[in-house]
Design a protein around this motif. Structure first.
Motif, PDB file in Angstrom:
ATOM      1  N   THR A 597       0.835  -1.209   0.000  1.00  0.00           N
ATOM      2  CA  THR A 597       0.000   0.000   0.000  1.00  0.00           C
ATOM      3  C   THR A 597       0.867   1.255   0.000  1.00  0.00           C
ATOM      4  O   THR A 597       0.606   2.211  -0.750  1.00  0.00           O
ATOM      5  CB  THR A 597      -0.935  -0.001   1.218  1.00  0.00           C
ATOM      6  OG1 THR A 597      -1.757  -1.175   1.173  1.00  0.00           O
ATOM      7  CG2 THR A 597      -1.824   1.235   1.230  1.00  0.00           C
ATOM      8  N   GLU A 600       2.162   2.146  -3.229  1.00  0.00           N
ATOM      9  CA  GLU A 600       1.078   2.423  -4.181  1.00  0.00           C
ATOM     10  C   GLU A 600       0.958   1.320  -5.236  1.00  0.00           C
ATOM     11  O   GLU A 600       0.646   1.581  -6.401  1.00  0.00           O
ATOM     12  CB  GLU A 600       1.279   3.790  -4.846  1.00  0.00           C
ATOM     13  CG  GLU A 600       1.273   4.939  -3.850  1.00  0.00           C
ATOM     14  CD  GLU A 600       1.413   6.303  -4.522  1.00  0.00           C
ATOM     15  OE1 GLU A 600       1.737   6.346  -5.718  1.00  0.00           O
ATOM     16  OE2 GLU A 600       1.184   7.314  -3.843  1.00  0.00           O
ATOM     17  N   ARG A 603      -4.291  -1.242  -5.080  1.00  0.00           N
ATOM     18  CA  ARG A 603      -5.371  -0.285  -5.289  1.00  0.00           C
ATOM     19  C   ARG A 603      -6.607  -0.701  -4.511  1.00  0.00           C
ATOM     20  O   ARG A 603      -6.963  -1.880  -4.475  1.00  0.00           O
ATOM     21  CB  ARG A 603      -5.732  -0.191  -6.771  1.00  0.00           C
ATOM     22  CG  ARG A 603      -4.666   0.588  -7.575  1.00  0.00           C
ATOM     23  CD  ARG A 603      -3.922  -0.323  -8.504  1.00  0.00           C
ATOM     24  NE  ARG A 603      -2.744   0.298  -9.110  1.00  0.00           N
ATOM     25  CZ  ARG A 603      -2.414   0.119 -10.360  1.00  0.00           C
ATOM     26  NH1 ARG A 603      -3.185  -0.600 -11.153  1.00  0.00           N
ATOM     27  NH2 ARG A 603      -1.313   0.649 -10.832  1.00  0.00           N
ATOM     28  N   GLY A 604      -7.283   0.245  -3.884  1.00  0.00           N
ATOM     29  CA  GLY A 604      -8.410  -0.065  -3.008  1.00  0.00           C
ATOM     30  C   GLY A 604      -9.741  -0.194  -3.698  1.00  0.00           C
ATOM     31  O   GLY A 604     -10.700  -0.684  -3.109  1.00  0.00           O
ATOM     32  N   THR A 605      -9.856   0.246  -4.943  1.00  0.00           N
ATOM     33  CA  THR A 605     -11.131   0.158  -5.652  1.00  0.00           C
ATOM     34  C   THR A 605     -10.940  -0.515  -6.981  1.00  0.00           C
ATOM     35  O   THR A 605      -9.837  -0.594  -7.518  1.00  0.00           O
ATOM     36  CB  THR A 605     -11.743   1.555  -5.883  1.00  0.00           C
ATOM     37  OG1 THR A 605     -10.852   2.312  -6.719  1.00  0.00           O
ATOM     38  CG2 THR A 605     -11.950   2.282  -4.564  1.00  0.00           C
ATOM     39  N   VAL A 606     -12.011  -1.046  -7.530  1.00  0.00           N
ATOM     40  CA  VAL A 606     -12.014  -1.679  -8.845  1.00  0.00           C
ATOM     41  C   VAL A 606     -13.093  -1.009  -9.672  1.00  0.00           C
ATOM     42  O   VAL A 606     -14.272  -1.103  -9.343  1.00  0.00           O
ATOM     43  CB  VAL A 606     -12.278  -3.197  -8.739  1.00  0.00           C
ATOM     44  CG1 VAL A 606     -12.338  -3.810 -10.125  1.00  0.00           C
ATOM     45  CG2 VAL A 606     -11.206  -3.876  -7.899  1.00  0.00           C
ATOM     46  N   ALA A 619      -6.746  -8.377  -6.698  1.00  0.00           N
ATOM     47  CA  ALA A 619      -5.973  -7.137  -6.673  1.00  0.00           C
ATOM     48  C   ALA A 619      -4.728  -7.283  -5.802  1.00  0.00           C
ATOM     49  O   ALA A 619      -3.653  -6.760  -6.134  1.00  0.00           O
ATOM     50  CB  ALA A 619      -6.840  -5.996  -6.158  1.00  0.00           C
ATOM     51  N   ALA A 623      -0.885  -6.957  -6.884  1.00  0.00           N
ATOM     52  CA  ALA A 623       0.036  -6.059  -6.183  1.00  0.00           C
ATOM     53  C   ALA A 623       1.317  -6.790  -5.788  1.00  0.00           C
ATOM     54  O   ALA A 623       2.419  -6.230  -5.868  1.00  0.00           O
ATOM     55  CB  ALA A 623      -0.641  -5.477  -4.948  1.00  0.00           C
ATOM     56  N   ARG A 626       3.305  -6.866  -8.865  1.00  0.00           N
ATOM     57  CA  ARG A 626       3.873  -5.544  -9.166  1.00  0.00           C
ATOM     58  C   ARG A 626       5.108  -5.305  -8.302  1.00  0.00           C
ATOM     59  O   ARG A 626       6.094  -4.711  -8.752  1.00  0.00           O
ATOM     60  CB  ARG A 626       2.838  -4.447  -8.903  1.00  0.00           C
ATOM     61  CG  ARG A 626       1.714  -4.366  -9.908  1.00  0.00           C
ATOM     62  CD  ARG A 626       0.906  -3.079  -9.730  1.00  0.00           C
ATOM     63  NE  ARG A 626      -0.271  -3.098 -10.582  1.00  0.00           N
ATOM     64  CZ  ARG A 626      -1.482  -3.476 -10.181  1.00  0.00           C
ATOM     65  NH1 ARG A 626      -1.676  -3.845  -8.921  1.00  0.00           N
ATOM     66  NH2 ARG A 626      -2.493  -3.474 -11.019  1.00  0.00           N
TER      67      ARG A 626
END
Length: 701
Positions: A597, A600, A603-606, A619, A623, A626
């Motif tokens: 988090t 970055e 991500r908290g929304t889709v 997600a 992450a 990533r």
């Protein structure tokens, strides 16, 4: 007999001169003495009698005299292109010693001449009449490096079923996966489990890490329909019946909670292959088969003979009639002649499998993969299998490979694999190891070496004793690394070492210097010398394959949800109370998610709305990858089951019949098996691949 307790001075010195350790360090701040019994047992397996103090003194005097009087060690190494990396033993020869070098290429050279890469034969003649012969390995100073940076898929091939495979993943599926991943996802490689020949039985041991032979692949992985002669089988009615049985077998494995039945698959394929073999080879195919037989020579004949004898007498050669236990006996020669048709059948299977492995690598390269198929080399072989029978002189009788007690396993481990004798390897110029590497590199874009620390030393456990009664025995790591560099450079292949767990000081540095990539798993990468927090991406090593998990660890989804703790609790494997283990696992995961988090990457929304549980999990897995891509790692590996939320590990260490190790098809989060075609169409997997493709900078569509 050897007295109990630690070794005395004579035994310790004798052990040192034969590469046998008298102590080990389970942690940097602790050293444990090996027992005198364990040391004497290891020496006995090397042909050295240290059973009594007098025997040890006599053996010590003989060894010191041998080392003092010999002109050359059995194997020498010269690293090309690096000043000072020549064999010191040649510089230490007495003045006036003459040398003659017969090169691998068939030429005779003087020592001062520039030598080509290869394994050469050196003959030294000293003025005092002493002579010596040695093997000289001339190898590039570093192994080939990956061409740029790439990501790839990690998969246990048997678990990857398609609509065409017969109850388990096969080499046709591997080629199909590589073609799809390379062309559509821009992937650079596909890594698979060892495809070595298994020890057949009832049931067959499903572990790919305890094979009958590491030199030859297992024909159970064949795509029968891809054999050219299959189309010309005359009994089409029987072919139709076989294909219908294959459909039923595949369908049974694709039911929820079903398991892969390797023995049923092989029974069906063997019946089909017997039919195919009745079709005569065309002139070109016959010539290719003849070339294969000539190239593989005695090693293939031995392997095929073991297979034929195992059909007649069972799969453990120790229980065969006594005259068949020696591969060079007159009895074995007679049996081979009597079973020649079966010997040829198994030789033919090896040829077919080799061809399909080569085709899979070709498909990967044609799809644009810079590496292609990454094959896995198991650390050893089954004691009853083909290699242990055919190469008896190279294995340490009465010994098994394992691991000493450590923080993770206070009782140590016994893997049930006979170790190679380092003295016999060195005397042969490491010939069986060299032939093994050459065979694997023929169809590999890269090679993963399981427990790569075994090139330096292995923990030997006397049979019948607990692993605590073992000791380390050292190998000629320089020679083994030189041969690895030589064969990998000839093939243009990358090498990845599995260097997880306890590694003695200097090993990782030596591997890195020679170009062997390491293995870094996200959950283990913490600042262990500092605050213990997750290691920031910039501090990861570059020369590695970075992954989120492996076949021996929980899937990423299971770790994120804590389901791996619940599984271990159900099987009685927890070492602490359940709530304590849950809390520790949750805290570990929370620390990693907090770092993702902050960076970055999570991500908290889709699509502008709060995600569902499945979307949130997907997600988080994105992450995690990533993060791996934000490290300098040269290769990024994606556990293919992570792409569809599979919860189940393929292997759960510490279990045998309590858990279906090595028998699970890839499944979704609900445990429903997922075919290769469904994987390719999965939006969740495609989204993960898109993250990897864009970040890795690889083209795709």
């Amino acid at each position: 007999m050897t007295a109990p307790g630690p070794p005395d001075e004579d035994l310790s010195r004798l052990a040192e001169l034969h590469g046998v350790a008298t102590s080990y360090s389970p942690s940097p701040d602790r050293t444990v003495a090996a027992s005198a019994t364990a040391v004497a047992a290891a020496l006995a397996a090397l042909g050295v009698d240290a059973s009594t103090p007098q025997a040890a003194r006599s053996a010590l005097a003989a060894r010191e005299r041998e080392l003092r009087e010999r002109l050359l060690p059995p194997t020498l190494v010269h690293w090309t292109g690096t000043p000072g990396d020549g064999p010191a033993a040649l510089d230490a020869l007495p003045p006036g010693t003459s040398l003659r070098i017969e090169t691998e290429q068939g030429e005779t050279r003087a020592a001062a001449e520039r030598l080509p890469a290869g394994v050469h034969r050196v003959t030294a003649s000293a003025p005092d009449g002493r002579t010596a012969e040695a093997h000289l390995i001339v190898a590039p100073a570093r192994l080939p490096a990956p061409a740029g940076r790439s990501y790839g898929l990690l998969v246990q091939l048997y678990s990857l079923l398609s609509r065409r495979s017969w109850g388990m993943g096969d080499l046709g599926d591997l080629a199909e996966l590589a073609a799809w991943a390379g062309r559509t996802g821009g992937a650079g490689f596909v890594q698979v489990n060892p495809l070595h020949a298994a020890v057949t039985g009832a049931p067959t041991d499903p572990s790919p890490y305890r094979p009958s032979s590491r030199r030859f692949p297992d024909p159970v992985h064949l795509r029968v329909e891809n054999i050219p002669e299959f189309a010309y089988v005359e009994d089409r009615e029987r072919v139709r019946a076989l294909l219908e049985r294959a459909d039923r077998l595949r369908a049974s494995v694709l039911d929820k909670d079903a398991l892969i039945d390797r023995d049923a698959v092989w029974e069906l394929k063997r019946e089909a292959l017997e039919l195919v073999r009745d079709v005569p080879l065309g002139p070109g195919r016959q010539a290719a088969y003849a070339d294969f037989l000539a190239e593989e020579g005695e090693a293939l004949e031995d392997h095929a003979t073991w297979c034929a004898l195992a059909e007649a007498h069972g799969s453990d050669w120790h229980r065969w009639p006594e005259d068949l236990r020696d591969p060079r006996s007159a009895g074995t020669a007679r049996a081979r002649a009597e079973l020649m048709d079966r010997v040829d059948f198994h030789s033919w299977l090896a040829w077919l499998t080799d061809a399909q492995l080569t085709a899979a690598q070709r498909a990967a390269c044609e799809a644009g993969m810079p590496v292609g198929i990454v094959h896995d080399l198991a650390v050893g072989v089954h004691p009853g299998g083909a290699d242990a029978w055919a190469q008896q002189e190279y294995f340490a009788a009465g010994m098994s490979v394992g691991a000493p007690p450590d923080a993770f396993n206070a009782r140590g481990q016994d893997w049930g694999l006979p170790p190679w004798r380092p003295d016999r390897l060195a005397a042969s110029g490491h010939a069986p190891y060299r032939r093994l590497l050459r065979a694997l590199f023929r169809y590999a874009g890269a090679l993963r070496i399981d427990h790569v620390m075994g090139l330096f030393r292995l923990w030997w456990v006397p049979q019948g004793q607990p692993p605590t009664e073992g000791t380390y025995v050292r190998y000629d790591a320089e020679a083994m690394l030189a041969l690895l560099a030589l064969e990998a450079s000839r093939a243009g292949a990358v090498v990845i070492g599995e260097d997880l767990g306890t590694v003695e000081p200097g090993v990782r540095e030596t591997l890195q210097r020679r170009g062997v990539l390491g293995t870094s798993v996200l959950w283990f990468e913490r600042d262990w010398e500092g605050d213990g927090q997750p290691l920031p991406p910039a501090r990861w090593r570059a020369d590695c394959l970075a992954t989120a998990t492996t076949h021996d660890l929980p899937s990423t989804a299971a770790r994120l949800t804590g389901e791996h703790v619940e599984l271990r609790d159900r099987l009685g494997l927890l070492t602490h109370p359940l709530e304590e283990e849950r809390a520790a696992a949750a805290a570990d995961t929370a620390e990693w998610l907090a770092l993702l988090t902050r960076l970055e990457l999570l991500r908290g929304t889709v699509g502008g709305h709060a995600p569902s549980a499945e979307e949130a999990e997907a997600a988080e897995i994105q992450a995690v990858h990533r993060f791996l891509l934000s490290t300098p790692a040269r290769m990024i590996g994606v556990w293919l089951p992570d792409g569809v939320g599979d919860r189940r590990p393929q292997n759960l260490p510490g279990t045998w019949d309590q858990y279906p190790n090595w028998r699970l098809p890839i499944a979704d989060a609900e445990g429903r098996p997922v075919t290769l075609e469904e994987l390719a169409a999965s939006p969740r997997l495609r989204a993960l691949i898109e993250v990897l493709r864009e970040s890795a900078g690889r083209p795709g569509r």
